[in-house]
Design a protein around this motif. Sequence first.
Motif, mmCIF file in Angstrom:
data_model
loop_
_atom_site.group_PDB
_atom_site.id
_atom_site.type_symbol
_atom_site.label_atom_id
_atom_site.label_comp_id
_atom_site.label_asym_id
_atom_site.label_seq_id
_atom_site.Cartn_x
_atom_site.Cartn_y
_atom_site.Cartn_z
ATOM 1 N N ASN A 116 -36.623 -15.617 16.132
ATOM 2 C CA ASN A 116 -35.699 -14.492 16.298
ATOM 3 C C ASN A 116 -36.453 -13.172 16.517
ATOM 4 O OD1 ASN A 116 -33.131 -13.511 16.615
ATOM 5 N ND2 ASN A 116 -32.666 -13.386 14.436
ATOM 6 N N LYS A 137 -36.100 -8.370 16.241
ATOM 7 C CA LYS A 137 -35.033 -8.022 15.320
ATOM 8 C C LYS A 137 -35.676 -7.393 14.086
ATOM 9 C CE LYS A 137 -32.143 -10.294 17.928
ATOM 10 N NZ LYS A 137 -31.509 -11.576 17.658
ATOM 11 N N THR A 156 -35.605 -14.063 10.726
ATOM 12 C CA THR A 156 -36.877 -13.800 11.393
ATOM 13 C C THR A 156 -38.059 -14.449 10.699
ATOM 14 O OG1 THR A 156 -37.207 -11.767 10.140
ATOM 15 C CG2 THR A 156 -36.126 -11.562 12.293
ATOM 16 N N LYS A 188 -43.969 -10.481 8.184
ATOM 17 C CA LYS A 188 -43.524 -11.215 9.372
ATOM 18 C C LYS A 188 -44.654 -12.074 9.924
ATOM 19 C CE LYS A 188 -41.240 -12.105 13.317
ATOM 20 N NZ LYS A 188 -40.182 -13.108 13.401
#
Lengths: 434, 462, 470
Positions: free
Chosen positions: C451, C454, C200, C441
């Motif tokens: 991705n 997730k 991710t 993130k």
Amino acid sequence: MSKKASTSRRIEREALLPIYDEVARCNRCGFCLSTCPVYIITGEERAVARGHNAHLQGLIEGRLEMSEELKVPLFDCLLCKACVENCMSGVMTHENVIRGRSVYMDLLGEPRLLKFVFRKLLPNPKKMNFYVRIAALGKMSKLDRAAKALGVLKWFGRDRDKMVDLVQRMPLRSLRERLDELNPNPQSTNRRVAYFLGCATNYALPEVGLSTVRILRAVGCTVDILDNLCCGLPASSYGDQDAFKGLARHNIDLMARLDVEAIVTDCGSCSAFLKEYSKVFADDPDYADKAAAIGSKFKALSEYLLEIGLPSPLGRVDARVTYHDPCHMSRYQNLVSEPREIIQNIPGVEYRELPEADWCCGAAGTYNLGYYSQSMQVLDRKMDNVKKTKADIVVTTCPACNIQLAYGTRRHGLDCEVLDIADLLDRALKLRQL
Amino acid sequence: MLDRKTRRLLRHALGEDNIMEGVQVKHYAVDGFQPQVVLIPRTRDHVERIVVLAHEEQLAVVPWGAGTQMGLGNPPRRVDLVVCLHHLNRITNLDPENMTITADAGIRLAMIQESLSRHGQGFLLPLDPPCGESMTLGGALSTNASGPCRLRYGTLRDMVVGIEVIIPGEVEHGGQTRAGGRTVKNVSGYDMGKLYIGSLGTLGIITEATCRILPPPEDRATVVGAFSGSEDPWRLVEALQESQLLPSCIEFYNRETASFLTTNSNVGFNSEGGAWAAVGFEGISEAVSRQIEDIERLARSDGVKEIQLLRGPREKAFWQRYGQIGFEIRKRNPWSIGLKVAVPLSAAQGMSKSIDDKLLRMDVAAYQLSRGGSGISYAHMPLSEKLYREKEKSLADMVEALREEAGDSDGASVVVEYAPPAFKEKVDVWGGVGGMLPIMERLKKEFDPQAILNPGRYVGGI
Amino acid sequence: MGKSQLVRKIESIVGKGNVLHRHTDLLVYEYDASLHRGLPDAVAFATSTDQVSQLVKLANSLGMPFLPRGSGTNLSGGTVPSHGGIVIELSRMNRILEIDEKNQRAVVEPGVYNLTLQNALAPLGYFYAPDPASQRVSTIGGNVGENSGGPLCLKYGVTTNHVLGMEVVLPDGAVVKMGGKALDQPGYDLTGVFVGSEGTLGIATKITVRIMRSPDAVKTFLAIYDSVEDAGQTVSDIIAQGIIPAALEMMDRLVIKAVEESVHAGYPLDAEAVLIIELDGLKDGMDRLAERVIEICKRNRVRNMEVAASEAQREKLWTGRRGAFGAVGRLYPSYLVNDGTVPRAQLPRVLKKVAEIGRKYNLPIGNVFHAGDGNLHPLILFDERDKQQLKLVSKASDEILQACVDVGGTISGEHGIGTEKLQAMWLLFGWKDLKAMWMVKRTFDPGNLCNPHKVLPGIETVEVSAAHAG
């Protein structure tokens, strides 16, 4: 959805339903990926067992329709069983794939060439001889090269022109036309065996067949050379169950009348497939008993020779020898140690184990024609291993492997002979007289 | 100066007694920057309130443990508040069956080790950084401090399984966050501990951590050898690499360091050596005995001049003294400079020689030691103010030259671990981090949008 | 953008024939080894860092999600597209670029199978410690994404302890180097946070790992028990005695049956549980250590103990253990495997609870797991074609996870959160904890295209009340 479409969907679903449970047993652990030669070379999921089962499950569950798009997914498979051997759940993916091919052929129609070969040629030896002779003549006169240059063979399919190089030479006379070269059966004998003559041996490698019969007679067998038809493996692999069963029934009828101790063949593929006859016909009211009766008699040559004993004495063959496991011998029949034992019993032989000995050679019958480039990549890895052994002779027990490996030695410029185990033994036999 | 409103808010948040003002704050200067007040929180809530307030008022905050490594990093852009964490010093959970320990960040490492040793069969936290006696857990975490036994046991990034941090970027909702847990295996969510450890407190203030601990080894010993040439210990490392031996640490050091160790520690050598090696072993007794035999044999074939086997209190004293070098030097000579060079193993010997040569040319003495199996070397250069002024330029050039030699591929680095503020104006203490800087800057912006934590002290001036 | 246009653009990057886009071909990329499915829009086979970078940039320009895939053996849906997009297949980037014995490092492309690396190292006398059960087919890239463990991680640590550097294609297509062969690189440990981020935060295209000398001696035992509790207690006792074996694995009766059918290693079919205990290290003193272990097993009523007499025998035992998940296909077509990890001492309690849950939902549950570090793998066995069963299985799984959390454990020890355990993250973390992870993130992937959906459940829609924030 049109009526025709929904009917065909129903047909494909019904035809595939019997394998639904088997297909669903794949829990996608992915272990097959590390053993599948095609996946190892292409890296594509559709080429590996997990992918095959997923496609089939998709068809059964209606998430996918049978179409041309499934041609490569279903037919780009060596049927080598490396996946099955390593599958922790034991899913019989090779059987699932064949069933898938069969439904494919039923719904989308079989290519004319295949239909012709399976339904017109294989059941009719005379006709088969005729066409093979043409091919042999073409090869001899180098017309094949002309055809290749003109691209004629491409009409038969992509890469069919490579066929020209794959087979180095096509004998003009098949084994059946050379039976007079053989000595008669031994006088006193308490063993009667039948020799099942496979097509590849008959047409492409008759010397191997001659060797086999000679060896069997040398150990005191009375050998009955059967008037058999093709065992049906090519037809079955391509999904033409009707053609295969037609051939099989003829063979079963022929063999059921025999009074022999064993039905021996030197072709690894034939012996593997013949051993399946009883399973295939288990539900057939007319043939179940007959097939079951002869089931236990089928023997691969090396298997049988170890049972009854090798010819003795054997002459010296001074050579470095290695052995390639045909998929049909190792994974289909679990005959791994037998050929090796035989080779190592020949005086003078320095045996060297081939790394990845059971890695498929890439021939898979006619896979090398339909998927030439991949077949070559599979073969190249095999040949790299052969190089490592520095062997003088590569022995194998299947004519398709034999031809493919011989091509491999030419392709890689290796100074190395490819021999069937029958050839090697025959050589040892001849040398003892010196 | 802090305005009255802010001071009142602080008093309200912490209580009068936990705020230090006036002349005492000069002891809490960072590179010459004195704070306006020193805060001494007693609970996590206190820490949280401090962070919330600092965020709102945009006050620069410097977390402080035992102050053993405040020399690390660039000079701060500003310092308003120093936050002393030594009152957050409890062991909150010791689980010997699970082999983890959870403790407040302000606890001294020595305290952890002591509590562990008294429990059951005894346990240990395999962490032996310099100044390990006084260093706090939070200090060790924020600087990723490590010592000789990292060779076998790794660093804190390998030991921490759970962590609690107060983050300025979360202050609207309180700021306390957890990551990881108590189990030795855990992939639930991102491995936040990796970011916080070694971040020099620039992403948040660590308040608690859970570490893996180990059962004590059955036996342990250290073999110390004196060699004539400085290349000799490196050959020993090669031989060790090819053998089956599993040392817990491999340390080389030079004559200066050897003489430092001799004072106060009982491990003197009779011969005049050029280089020394100390190799430690721990484990089951048969294995330790065999390894001692083997290494003595290897050392002899390597031309060792003298060998000593240390066990028990003597061994302990030796390593204790070893861990004090940097601290002692800084104490005696506030103008000293300490370098840490980390390169791939294959380049380590070359770098070490390069440092030797440069020091020789500059005529500056240094206490050198290398983590033999890790590719990491330290050079502690004791300098008086006079000597510093004399050598300032050549020292700066040396750092640049070493960085050039180390190259920037493979994560190699030359870090100035401590130096006079004047030197830090001349030389970037951290060196570059290449293409990673933009990500690091963005990370900082997320976690500390107002840049209140240790502003400017980290890589790239973060 | 039309499909054909997308395909043409991808072809211009990876070449014709290296893109899959027809429904039939995409169907085999909608799954991994979990129960989740999601169809991609296209699958692109990349063979270089540059191609990966260009593909990522293309995806960005189209606002399209993308994700990396190796062998697709992920157990939590990490390699299944959640919202379509481009699957960037890395299985053809499978070269071992360098084995550097002097520096004790190896550099590999992400598509190298873990076992391939092991086999390349073994003849040189080295090994790579993380040895997940899937090693014969899982890739190093996949191992990095999941922070894979394996039986040896009890003693040697997991993937993150052995990855020292990477070349990464960031979610915006930029290529960046992190770490390397040297240690202690200054700055935030981006390598460290990347490992276990489940694809991710970017795509690793080169990975530098630590390799270690193979141990002097290895001793492997199979300990056979008539009760799961006794086996569990043995595990606790061994660790309590200060012995850290290289590996300590357990299998229960159900799993033993499946495994023995597959590999015929001589597993006893009538045992309630077996332990595989492996000791490694210097051979000096190993016999005495082995004696101590045997003693502990005997104290816990072990029925029988067998020592693997040869390397071949040892391999067979391990092949069985590693193939356990696949093998249960012989009993039931499908499984949902939990990955909860609990403090060791809580193992017996949690195992009991797992059995209770199985009885409650009338579902067979087999157990195979890394007993030494408390990492359970209850395999809930069923047939996923039965949608009713699937619902029950989900419920049972949730209860098992709750049971793990209740005793201070976690919901995933090594298989990752993926899609499967997204909502279960709330069992462990509060809003603030997750927000901190979202900060990471956002740092790497502000566009949320790499991705997506997730690892981290969405938090924007959660009402932030004081109670929730606490």
